[in-house]
Scaffold this motif. Structure first.
Motif, PDB file in Angstrom:
ATOM      1  N   ALA A 194       0.565  -1.372   0.184  1.00  0.00           N
ATOM      2  CA  ALA A 194       0.010  -0.110  -0.056  1.00  0.00           C
ATOM      3  C   ALA A 194       0.459   1.125   0.009  1.00  0.00           C
ATOM      4  O   ALA A 194       2.480   1.177   0.841  1.00  0.00           O
ATOM      5  CB  ALA A 194      -1.041   0.084   0.866  1.00  0.00           C
ATOM      6  N   VAL A 195       0.346   2.279  -0.562  1.00  0.00           N
ATOM      7  CA  VAL A 195       1.015   3.345  -0.171  1.00  0.00           C
ATOM      8  C   VAL A 195       0.371   4.536   0.350  1.00  0.00           C
ATOM      9  O   VAL A 195      -0.810   4.519   0.293  1.00  0.00           O
ATOM     10  CB  VAL A 195       1.139   3.998  -1.775  1.00  0.00           C
ATOM     11  CG1 VAL A 195       1.515   5.980  -2.374  1.00  0.00           C
ATOM     12  CG2 VAL A 195       1.891   3.213  -3.321  1.00  0.00           C
ATOM     13  N   PRO A 196       0.823   5.209   1.690  1.00  0.00           N
ATOM     14  CA  PRO A 196       0.387   6.074   2.288  1.00  0.00           C
ATOM     15  C   PRO A 196      -0.634   7.305   1.398  1.00  0.00           C
ATOM     16  O   PRO A 196      -0.576   7.809   0.492  1.00  0.00           O
ATOM     17  CB  PRO A 196       1.297   7.045   2.898  1.00  0.00           C
ATOM     18  CG  PRO A 196       1.986   5.676   2.846  1.00  0.00           C
ATOM     19  CD  PRO A 196       1.997   5.382   1.552  1.00  0.00           C
ATOM     20  N   ALA A 197      -2.379   6.758   1.665  1.00  0.00           N
ATOM     21  CA  ALA A 197      -3.069   7.971   0.891  1.00  0.00           C
ATOM     22  C   ALA A 197      -3.969   8.331   1.683  1.00  0.00           C
ATOM     23  O   ALA A 197      -4.010   7.921   2.306  1.00  0.00           O
ATOM     24  CB  ALA A 197      -3.774   7.500  -0.328  1.00  0.00           C
ATOM     25  N   GLY A 198      -4.779   9.286   1.037  1.00  0.00           N
ATOM     26  CA  GLY A 198      -6.037   9.310   1.905  1.00  0.00           C
ATOM     27  C   GLY A 198      -7.103   8.845   2.029  1.00  0.00           C
ATOM     28  O   GLY A 198      -6.806   7.233   1.455  1.00  0.00           O
ATOM     29  N   ILE A 199      -8.278   8.733   2.258  1.00  0.00           N
ATOM     30  CA  ILE A 199      -9.067   8.049   2.925  1.00  0.00           C
ATOM     31  C   ILE A 199     -10.777   7.320   1.612  1.00  0.00           C
ATOM     32  O   ILE A 199     -11.703   6.859   2.380  1.00  0.00           O
ATOM     33  CB  ILE A 199     -10.027   8.224   4.316  1.00  0.00           C
ATOM     34  CG1 ILE A 199     -10.390   9.399   4.170  1.00  0.00           C
ATOM     35  CG2 ILE A 199      -8.504   7.962   5.141  1.00  0.00           C
ATOM     36  CD1 ILE A 199     -11.622   9.965   5.988  1.00  0.00           C
ATOM     37  N   ILE A 200     -10.307   8.552   0.920  1.00  0.00           N
ATOM     38  CA  ILE A 200     -11.723   8.783   0.025  1.00  0.00           C
ATOM     39  C   ILE A 200     -11.389   8.210  -1.598  1.00  0.00           C
ATOM     40  O   ILE A 200     -10.183   8.899  -1.794  1.00  0.00           O
ATOM     41  CB  ILE A 200     -12.107   9.542  -0.112  1.00  0.00           C
ATOM     42  CG1 ILE A 200     -12.574  10.968   1.207  1.00  0.00           C
ATOM     43  CG2 ILE A 200     -13.017   9.890  -1.258  1.00  0.00           C
ATOM     44  CD1 ILE A 200     -13.860   9.697   1.921  1.00  0.00           C
ATOM     45  N   SER A 201     -11.162   6.693  -1.967  1.00  0.00           N
ATOM     46  CA  SER A 201     -10.734   6.711  -3.024  1.00  0.00           C
ATOM     47  C   SER A 201     -11.495   6.775  -3.946  1.00  0.00           C
ATOM     48  O   SER A 201     -10.692   6.837  -5.109  1.00  0.00           O
ATOM     49  CB  SER A 201     -12.112   4.672  -3.297  1.00  0.00           C
ATOM     50  OG  SER A 201     -12.757   5.249  -3.017  1.00  0.00           O
ATOM     51  N   THR A 202     -12.325   7.555  -4.139  1.00  0.00           N
ATOM     52  CA  THR A 202     -12.298   8.175  -5.842  1.00  0.00           C
ATOM     53  C   THR A 202     -11.253   9.621  -5.898  1.00  0.00           C
ATOM     54  O   THR A 202     -11.439  11.118  -6.583  1.00  0.00           O
ATOM     55  CB  THR A 202     -13.763   9.087  -5.568  1.00  0.00           C
ATOM     56  OG1 THR A 202     -14.427   9.394  -4.461  1.00  0.00           O
ATOM     57  CG2 THR A 202     -14.413   7.377  -5.915  1.00  0.00           C
ATOM     58  N   THR A 203     -10.357  10.153  -4.600  1.00  0.00           N
ATOM     59  CA  THR A 203      -9.470  11.172  -4.940  1.00  0.00           C
ATOM     60  C   THR A 203      -8.669  11.090  -5.443  1.00  0.00           C
ATOM     61  O   THR A 203      -8.211  10.061  -6.288  1.00  0.00           O
ATOM     62  CB  THR A 203      -8.772  11.615  -3.416  1.00  0.00           C
ATOM     63  OG1 THR A 203     -10.068  11.502  -2.176  1.00  0.00           O
ATOM     64  CG2 THR A 203      -7.693  12.369  -3.561  1.00  0.00           C
ATOM     65  N   GLY A 204      -8.268  11.867  -7.021  1.00  0.00           N
ATOM     66  CA  GLY A 204      -7.089  11.601  -7.783  1.00  0.00           C
ATOM     67  C   GLY A 204      -5.980  11.884  -6.833  1.00  0.00           C
ATOM     68  O   GLY A 204      -5.562  12.151  -6.173  1.00  0.00           O
ATOM     69  N   VAL A 205      -4.769  11.056  -7.498  1.00  0.00           N
ATOM     70  CA  VAL A 205      -3.414  10.711  -7.175  1.00  0.00           C
ATOM     71  C   VAL A 205      -2.873  12.338  -7.046  1.00  0.00           C
ATOM     72  O   VAL A 205      -2.258  12.032  -6.320  1.00  0.00           O
ATOM     73  CB  VAL A 205      -3.256   9.638  -7.921  1.00  0.00           C
ATOM     74  CG1 VAL A 205      -1.269   9.270  -7.359  1.00  0.00           C
ATOM     75  CG2 VAL A 205      -3.362   8.210  -7.303  1.00  0.00           C
ATOM     76  N   GLY A 206      -3.047  12.614  -8.164  1.00  0.00           N
ATOM     77  CA  GLY A 206      -2.029  14.483  -8.629  1.00  0.00           C
ATOM     78  C   GLY A 206      -2.532  15.579  -7.095  1.00  0.00           C
ATOM     79  O   GLY A 206      -1.904  15.415  -6.742  1.00  0.00           O
TER      80      GLY A 206
END
Length: 138
Positions: free
Chosen positions: A48-60
């Motif tokens: 996993a890559v540390p990221a936000g909690i909303i799956s529809t958020t854009g990577v950029g």
């Protein structure tokens, strides 16, 4: 979405690809991907890559804005796990930025401001993850 007067909007939604490299636990992601797509690609490998909690958020947007999520306390912000980016600059040239190539521009996209170019792909450090338990309070 944020817009500015006389600004230009570039739609990166067509630049979607994800390449997981299990030999060094990295993942290369297109500028148009969403985080749910990244999670779907890395999960089968236990990464996993540390990221936000909303799956529809854009990577950029999340990455270049810092990126806080469930894994941040252990592995840092999303931007802390950015190893490299491919960019198109205002003059139309293509560059790769990382700690060794175009290091000043790599620093700049990691919090030095904005309007440096368009990031078309991101390379992240991924981490081994077994179970994530999260609690939401409304």
């Amino acid at each position: 979405m944020g817009l500015c007067d006389d600004g230009l909007v570039i739609d990166l939604s067509g630049i979607k690809f994800i390449r997981v490299d299990t030999s060094n636990n990295t993942v290369r992601v297109g500028g148009g991907n969403l985080w749910g797509e990244v999670d779907h690609a890395t999960h089968p490998f236990g990464l996993a890559v540390p990221a936000g909690i909303i799956s529809t958020t854009g990577v950029g947007g999340l990455t270049l804005g810092g990126g806080v999520g469930h894994l941040s306390r252990k592995y840092g912000l999303t931007i802390d796990n950015l190893l490299e980016a491919d960019m198109v600059l205002a003059d139309g040239s293509f560059v790769t930025v990382n700690k060794d190539q175009n290091a000043d521009l790599f620093w700049a996209i990691r919090g030095g401001g904005g309007n440096f170019g368009i990031v078309t792909s991101f390379k992240f450090q991924a981490h081994k993850v077994k179970t994530v338990i999260g609690e939401y309070t409304l």
